[in-house]
Design an enzyme around this catalytic site. Structure first.
Site, PDB file in Angstrom:
ATOM      1  N   THR A   7       0.822  -1.211   0.000  1.00  0.00           N
ATOM      2  CA  THR A   7       0.000   0.000   0.000  1.00  0.00           C
ATOM      3  C   THR A   7       0.855   1.260   0.000  1.00  0.00           C
ATOM      4  OG1 THR A   7      -1.464   1.301   1.433  1.00  0.00           O
ATOM      5  CG2 THR A   7      -0.183  -0.379   2.516  1.00  0.00           C
ATOM      6  N   ASP A   8       0.261   2.355  -0.483  1.00  0.00           N
ATOM      7  CA  ASP A   8       0.982   3.643  -0.444  1.00  0.00           C
ATOM      8  C   ASP A   8       1.206   4.120   0.991  1.00  0.00           C
ATOM      9  OD1 ASP A   8      -1.649   4.404   0.197  1.00  0.00           O
ATOM     10  OD2 ASP A   8      -1.833   5.896  -1.395  1.00  0.00           O
ATOM     11  N   GLU A   9       0.476   3.524   1.951  1.00  0.00           N
ATOM     12  CA  GLU A   9       0.618   3.989   3.340  1.00  0.00           C
ATOM     13  C   GLU A   9       1.994   3.667   3.913  1.00  0.00           C
ATOM     14  OE1 GLU A   9      -2.750   3.719   5.806  1.00  0.00           O
ATOM     15  OE2 GLU A   9      -4.126   3.556   4.129  1.00  0.00           O
ATOM     16  N   LYS A  27       2.145  -3.361   7.303  1.00  0.00           N
ATOM     17  CA  LYS A  27       2.282  -3.544   5.850  1.00  0.00           C
ATOM     18  C   LYS A  27       3.723  -3.260   5.414  1.00  0.00           C
ATOM     19  CE  LYS A  27      -0.497  -4.351   3.163  1.00  0.00           C
ATOM     20  NZ  LYS A  27      -0.980  -5.665   2.643  1.00  0.00           N
ATOM     21  N   TYR A  47      -1.408  -0.160  11.264  1.00  0.00           N
ATOM     22  CA  TYR A  47      -1.693  -0.843   9.991  1.00  0.00           C
ATOM     23  C   TYR A  47      -0.542  -0.657   9.010  1.00  0.00           C
ATOM     24  CZ  TYR A  47      -3.417  -1.260   5.181  1.00  0.00           C
ATOM     25  OH  TYR A  47      -3.540  -1.569   3.853  1.00  0.00           O
TER      26      TYR A  47
HETATM   27  P1  NAD Z   1     -10.432  -6.262   3.023  1.00  0.00           P
HETATM   28  O1  NAD Z   1     -10.307  -5.902   4.473  1.00  0.00           O
HETATM   29  O2  NAD Z   1     -11.660  -5.904   2.294  1.00  0.00           O
HETATM   30  O3  NAD Z   1     -10.235  -7.837   2.860  1.00  0.00           O
HETATM   31  C1  NAD Z   1      -9.227  -8.546   3.517  1.00  0.00           C
HETATM   32  C2  NAD Z   1      -9.477 -10.033   3.272  1.00  0.00           C
HETATM   33  O4  NAD Z   1      -8.425 -10.778   3.927  1.00  0.00           O
HETATM   34  C3  NAD Z   1     -10.793 -10.528   3.850  1.00  0.00           C
HETATM   35  O5  NAD Z   1     -11.409 -11.401   2.926  1.00  0.00           O
HETATM   36  C4  NAD Z   1     -10.368 -11.285   5.106  1.00  0.00           C
HETATM   37  O6  NAD Z   1     -11.261 -12.304   5.490  1.00  0.00           O
HETATM   38  C5  NAD Z   1      -9.027 -11.840   4.665  1.00  0.00           C
HETATM   39  N1  NAD Z   1      -8.138 -12.161   5.802  1.00  0.00           N
HETATM   40  C6  NAD Z   1      -7.862 -11.369   6.869  1.00  0.00           C
HETATM   41  N2  NAD Z   1      -7.009 -12.020   7.695  1.00  0.00           N
HETATM   42  C7  NAD Z   1      -6.723 -13.217   7.112  1.00  0.00           C
HETATM   43  C8  NAD Z   1      -5.896 -14.306   7.474  1.00  0.00           C
HETATM   44  N3  NAD Z   1      -5.178 -14.291   8.603  1.00  0.00           N
HETATM   45  N4  NAD Z   1      -5.834 -15.358   6.644  1.00  0.00           N
HETATM   46  C9  NAD Z   1      -6.565 -15.396   5.501  1.00  0.00           C
HETATM   47  N5  NAD Z   1      -7.374 -14.397   5.119  1.00  0.00           N
HETATM   48  C10 NAD Z   1      -7.452 -13.315   5.923  1.00  0.00           C
HETATM   49  O7  NAD Z   1      -9.129  -5.653   2.357  1.00  0.00           O
HETATM   50  P2  NAD Z   1      -8.927  -4.942   0.942  1.00  0.00           P
HETATM   51  O8  NAD Z   1      -9.290  -3.532   1.062  1.00  0.00           O
HETATM   52  O9  NAD Z   1      -9.530  -5.796  -0.110  1.00  0.00           O
HETATM   53  O10 NAD Z   1      -7.340  -5.013   0.819  1.00  0.00           O
HETATM   54  C11 NAD Z   1      -6.698  -6.137   0.230  1.00  0.00           C
HETATM   55  C12 NAD Z   1      -5.202  -5.915   0.238  1.00  0.00           C
HETATM   56  O11 NAD Z   1      -4.889  -4.723  -0.486  1.00  0.00           O
HETATM   57  C13 NAD Z   1      -4.619  -5.733   1.634  1.00  0.00           C
HETATM   58  O12 NAD Z   1      -3.384  -6.385   1.677  1.00  0.00           O
HETATM   59  C14 NAD Z   1      -4.448  -4.240   1.754  1.00  0.00           C
HETATM   60  O13 NAD Z   1      -3.400  -3.912   2.645  1.00  0.00           O
HETATM   61  C15 NAD Z   1      -4.119  -3.864   0.334  1.00  0.00           C
HETATM   62  N6  NAD Z   1      -4.475  -2.500  -0.071  1.00  0.00           N
HETATM   63  C16 NAD Z   1      -5.746  -2.030   0.160  1.00  0.00           C
HETATM   64  C17 NAD Z   1      -6.077  -0.755  -0.279  1.00  0.00           C
HETATM   65  C18 NAD Z   1      -7.472  -0.200  -0.093  1.00  0.00           C
HETATM   66  O14 NAD Z   1      -7.715   0.966  -0.406  1.00  0.00           O
HETATM   67  N7  NAD Z   1      -8.445  -0.983   0.363  1.00  0.00           N
HETATM   68  C19 NAD Z   1      -5.127   0.037  -0.914  1.00  0.00           C
HETATM   69  C20 NAD Z   1      -3.847  -0.467  -1.131  1.00  0.00           C
HETATM   70  C21 NAD Z   1      -3.542  -1.758  -0.706  1.00  0.00           C
HETATM   71  P1  TYD Z   2      -9.919   5.302   4.831  1.00  0.00           P
HETATM   72  O1  TYD Z   2     -10.942   4.886   3.843  1.00  0.00           O
HETATM   73  O2  TYD Z   2      -9.989   4.773   6.220  1.00  0.00           O
HETATM   74  O3  TYD Z   2      -8.507   4.990   4.166  1.00  0.00           O
HETATM   75  P2  TYD Z   2      -7.002   5.395   4.650  1.00  0.00           P
HETATM   76  O4  TYD Z   2      -7.023   5.757   6.071  1.00  0.00           O
HETATM   77  O5  TYD Z   2      -6.331   4.112   4.417  1.00  0.00           O
HETATM   78  O6  TYD Z   2      -6.574   6.488   3.742  1.00  0.00           O
HETATM   79  O7  TYD Z   2      -9.936   6.888   4.936  1.00  0.00           O
HETATM   80  C1  TYD Z   2      -9.751   7.697   3.797  1.00  0.00           C
HETATM   81  C2  TYD Z   2      -9.637   9.124   4.274  1.00  0.00           C
HETATM   82  O8  TYD Z   2     -10.882   9.520   4.855  1.00  0.00           O
HETATM   83  C3  TYD Z   2      -8.588   9.314   5.356  1.00  0.00           C
HETATM   84  O9  TYD Z   2      -7.964  10.588   5.216  1.00  0.00           O
HETATM   85  C4  TYD Z   2      -9.392   9.277   6.635  1.00  0.00           C
HETATM   86  C5  TYD Z   2     -10.718   9.906   6.219  1.00  0.00           C
HETATM   87  N1  TYD Z   2     -11.874   9.423   6.977  1.00  0.00           N
HETATM   88  C6  TYD Z   2     -12.751  10.341   7.560  1.00  0.00           C
HETATM   89  O10 TYD Z   2     -12.558  11.562   7.461  1.00  0.00           O
HETATM   90  N2  TYD Z   2     -13.812   9.862   8.271  1.00  0.00           N
HETATM   91  C7  TYD Z   2     -14.050   8.536   8.414  1.00  0.00           C
HETATM   92  O11 TYD Z   2     -15.038   8.152   9.096  1.00  0.00           O
HETATM   93  C8  TYD Z   2     -13.162   7.592   7.788  1.00  0.00           C
HETATM   94  C9  TYD Z   2     -13.376   6.109   7.916  1.00  0.00           C
HETATM   95  C10 TYD Z   2     -12.088   8.092   7.071  1.00  0.00           C
END
Ligand code: NAD
Ligand code: TYD
Length: 344
Positions: free
Chosen positions: A124-126, A153, A149
């Protein structure tokens, strides 16, 4: 890439990736998923009858299970999406983030090393921490994570790189921007604000709402991962996003405009501790593989908001279940002390 394990394939991005991949490639996909609150069978409701897809319910930290599944299914690629993924949840209860994101990824690496399997890791970019105005993160920048988090990562990301350097394990990494789109659990900002707007509930904006994010459509993340799997160089890291950010207040405006929501619903609430002000990535390296995002971030947010308006069947049961307890813990006090429409 005939026999693939997609870990976390019942989550938001994982399920979008499985659907995208099976539509275009002749592979068998085994979803390995612990089915936490964020992992939902219904995210793949349209695909469960397909003989090219199967589900193993289990933990990526269970080495014997991962080894057995890889051996039995002759797996040649693991794509690792499985993670605990929400920053606010990592502030409330951080240890499970280390268990899954760090140790779980480490177990996958060990099995991949033992059996000679390629591993693609979704980072992730984080991991770059917050980025000053005028800079865009490039893949060689030092990692500077600031939330539990992001730190978990970053640790996983470095372990994956260490396995390439030390053991020559064939790995690739993508670092994704904030994704939006179908099946995103409503703890995240865009689905939370969309579903609250539809329900006529307040939209809790942290602090002044001027934090900046690159809201990329999940479709473009899937095509970026595909580009890296097919044409990326082993051992390399690729940023995947649009390279364009907006403030959270701009994102809220798009959600409200799209859904016809009332601006009076916006509440500025107490900020998230350690809230990263800005993420911004340079995406030239993945573009050089011939990849282009289809969606502008504004279209991505609007399209996501429309999906929540059209798919209440998906999120209504979530919002009335265990999510409610989390919502109360995270927001009720914040909202009660927030003056209407004023920054806190
Ligand atoms: P999500 O929270 O929607 O899904 C996570 C999935 O992982 C779920 O299906 C959960 O059941 C499964 N899981 C959790 N713990 C587990 C374990 N111990 N063993 C097996 N499965 C397990 O997450 P997402 O938003 O789809 O993100 C997916 C990936 O992409 C993550 O690695 C996240 O860090 C990365 N990512 C997410 C974003 C975003 O904006 N959502 C951006 C960049 C990277
Ligand atoms: P989020 O979707 O939690 O992603 P990330 O923290 O990974 O960027 O949040 C996106 C942005 O929105 C972040 O700057 C936090 C803000 N945010 C709020 O202002 N209120 C909220 O209730 C949530 C969940 C996020």
């Amino acid at each position: 890439m005939r026999n693939i394990i997609v870990t976390g394939g019942c989550g938001f991005i994982g399920s979008n990736f499985v659907r995208y991949w099976l539509d275009r490639h002749a592979s068998h996909v085994t979803v390995l998923d612990k089915l936490t609150y964020a992992g939902r069978r219904e995210n793949l409701h349209d695909l469960w009858g397909d003989p090219r897809l199967s589900l193993v319910e289990g933990d990526i930290g269970d080495q014997a299970l991962v080894r057995r599944v890889c051996r039995e299914r002759n797996v040649d690629l693991i794509v690792n999406f499985a993670a605990e993924t929400h920053v606010d949840q990592s502030i409330l209860g951080p240890l499970v983030f280390t268990d899954t994101n760090v140790r779980g990824t480490h177990v996958l690496l060990e099995v991949a090393r033992e059996l000679g399997i390629r591993l693609h890791h979704v980072s992730t970019d984080e991991v770059y921490g917050h980025i000053p105005d005028g800079h865009q993160s490039v893949e060689t920048d030092p990692l500077a994570a600031r939330s539990p988090y992001a730190a978990s990562k970053a640790a996983a990301d470095q372990l994956v790189q260490a396995y390439y350097i030390t053991y020559g394990l064939p790995v690739t990494i993508t670092r994704g921007a904030n994704n939006v789109g179908p099946y995103q659990y409503p703890e995240k900002a865009v689905p939370l604000f969309s579903t609250n707007a539809i329900l006529g509930e307040p939209l809790p904006v942290y602090g002044d709402g001027r934090q900046m994010r690159d809201y990329a459509h999940v479709h473009d993340h899937c095509t970026g991962i595909e580009a890296v799997l097919l044409r990326g160089e082993i051992g390399q890291v690729y940023n995947v996003g649009t390279g364009r950010e907006m403030t959270n207040l701009e994102m809220v405006d798009i959600v409200l405009d799209t859904l016809g929501g009332d601006r009076g619903l916006v509440r500025h609430v107490t900020d998230r501790p350690g809230h990263d002000r800005r993420y911004s990535m340079n995406v030239d390296k993945v573009r050089a593989l011939g990849w282009e995002p289809r969606y502008d971030p504004r279209e991505a947010v609007a399209e996501a908001a429309r999906w929540y308006a059209g798919n209440r069947w998906w999120w209504e049961p979530i919002r009335s279940g265990a999510f409610r307890e989390y919502y109360e813990r995270q927001y009720v006090r914040r909202l009660a002390s927030a003056p209407t429409g004023q920054p806190s």
